[in-house]
Write an enzyme that holds these catalytic residues in place. Sequence first.
Site, PDB file in Angstrom:
ATOM      1  N   SER A  24      -9.876   1.318   2.629  1.00 22.24           N
ATOM      2  CA  SER A  24      -9.043   2.155   1.795  1.00 22.24           C
ATOM      3  C   SER A  24      -7.945   1.401   1.038  1.00 22.24           C
ATOM      4  CB  SER A  24      -8.384   3.228   2.657  1.00 22.24           C
ATOM      5  OG  SER A  24      -7.501   2.629   3.588  1.00 22.24           O
TER       6      SER A  24
ATOM      7  N   SER B  95      -9.890  -1.164   6.814  1.00 19.61           N
ATOM      8  CA  SER B  95      -9.317  -0.972   5.471  1.00 19.61           C
ATOM      9  C   SER B  95      -8.566  -2.148   4.880  1.00 19.61           C
ATOM     10  CB  SER B  95      -8.394   0.239   5.469  1.00 19.61           C
ATOM     11  OG  SER B  95      -9.154   1.393   5.320  1.00 19.61           O
TER      12      SER B  95
ATOM     13  N   LYS C  16       0.856  -1.191   0.000  1.00 22.76           N
ATOM     14  CA  LYS C  16       0.000   0.000   0.000  1.00 22.76           C
ATOM     15  C   LYS C  16       0.888   1.235   0.000  1.00 22.76           C
ATOM     16  CE  LYS C  16      -4.030   1.788   2.600  1.00 22.76           C
ATOM     17  NZ  LYS C  16      -4.922   1.521   3.760  1.00 22.76           N
TER      18      LYS C  16
HETATM   19  N1  GLN Z   1     -13.175   3.366   6.038  1.00 22.43           N
HETATM   20  C1  GLN Z   1     -12.656   3.820   7.298  1.00 22.43           C
HETATM   21  C2  GLN Z   1     -12.338   5.287   7.223  1.00 22.43           C
HETATM   22  O1  GLN Z   1     -12.643   5.883   6.260  1.00 22.43           O
HETATM   23  C3  GLN Z   1     -11.471   3.009   7.676  1.00 22.43           C
HETATM   24  C4  GLN Z   1     -10.243   3.405   6.977  1.00 22.43           C
HETATM   25  C5  GLN Z   1      -9.056   2.593   7.369  1.00 22.43           C
HETATM   26  O2  GLN Z   1      -9.151   1.537   7.984  1.00 22.43           O
HETATM   27  N2  GLN Z   1      -7.893   3.114   7.019  1.00 22.43           N
HETATM   28  O3  GLN Z   1     -11.813   5.861   8.110  1.00 22.43           O
END
Ligand code: GLN
Length: 478
Positions: free
Chosen positions: A153, A177, A78
């Site tokens: 994400s 994410s 990532k």
């Molecule tokens: N979807 C969640 C957010 O927008 C989690 C994101 C993540 O785990 N980095 O914060």
Amino acid sequence: MAVPSTATEIAAAVRSGGTTAVEVLEQHLVSIGERESEIHAFNLVTVDAARERAAAIDAAVAAGHDPGPLAGVPVALKDNMCTRGVPTTCSSKILEGWAPPYDGTAVSLLASAGAVMIGKTNLDEFAMGSSTENSAFGPTRNPLDPTRVPGGSSGGSAAAVAAGFAAMSFGSDTGGSIRQPAALCGVVGVKPTYGRVSRYGLVAFASSLDQIGPFTHTVADAALALQVVCGHDPLDSTSIPEPLPDFSAVLDRGVDGVRVGRITDLPAGADPDVAERVELAFDVLRAAGATIVDVEVPAFTYGLTAYYLIAPAEASSNLARYDGVRYGLRVDADDTNAMYSATRTAGFGAEVKRRILLGTYALSAGYYDAYYGKALRIRRLMANDFAAAYERCDVLLTPTSPSVAFPFGSKTDNPLAMYLCDTYTIPSNLTGDPAMSVPFGTGADGLPVGVQILAHALDEPVMLQVAAELERAAGGST
Ligand code: GLN
């Protein structure tokens, strides 16, 4: 001989001379050549460095050395994991032109284990989102249905494994994410216990919640990945100074006698096709000898609210460092304050700005106790509720995502609808406990459904053990 696709098989074949790291890499580069322009899993494919690295692995094998447990395995990272001399963008314009001067600990451990880094994957800007639509460089498409999102994400990392661009990838999980995109792309995704994997060199979103973890084709590959990247690191003060268990040892053990919890007061919201697969997972485990135990976790339902105060609060502080002076983008202006403002206005996207505003508000004098303070108290309650549940069961089972992969644009106008994707994943970030998603058949439109397995802190082995049983059952039923 056909090049194997799982990391376990690739490493075994490369170590024994049955195939070469170069051959494995070239096969993955062919897949990237065929579909990456459509999928956009990567911000950067490091072709030349990967070819050099694969050749070096083969040279080591030829010289009688063992390159390590991930010998020749193509791994995608990532793009919020720091890689020395290789741009690390967080899919944000604000880091334009920046390359870290060091490798993160997980990145170094992967290299020492013989992995071949193949590229940096797309994400929602600074890991804020659930669909990868918040990337400043355009979205990633779901390889199983390119009209749909891959989740987020870490959508690029999930898509890279699902599309066969990498045998294994890594993401970060602050509220889901890793697990949610794994579910939407039909791969395995693990968020280890907070502190299992060093956060040194992971660009911070919400430091008390962030955790690095793998995406893989199989549960065995996930266990292998954890064995490599977990472990104490003095460079991260929150890293756990505990010896590692053998994560692979339990995979064939079955689930006879394992206590699997069903949360009776789980927040509603899962689509019927997803709920049905989770029910089937309980049935499969019961038939395999597990005991199903009803438990209550009353604070579960407040998780989303607490998270959307705590995570933005921490983000508002962590992202203060992007000021046009120390990293990446600078938009010049007449004085320093105007430069800060012009840089941050141009460099951050809408969702990142929303989080900074929410977090700054929640931490401001007069509101701190009402918002941030209350969220911390919920976090405490949540830890108590889960600890009580884990006295009575070894793992808990829930859906990973309330729905299968959704079409592009279907939630972008409504941040709350997007946040609801995280209902079932967020609690384990707040408590620090491990959780993972394992593919378990398909739901609406033939798209994959992920079942989430949650366990108590440091109990990854039993979580993987249950995942392996569900994987065996899914293999027979899909
Ligand atoms: N979807 C969640 C957010 O927008 C989690 C994101 C993540 O785990 N980095 O914060």
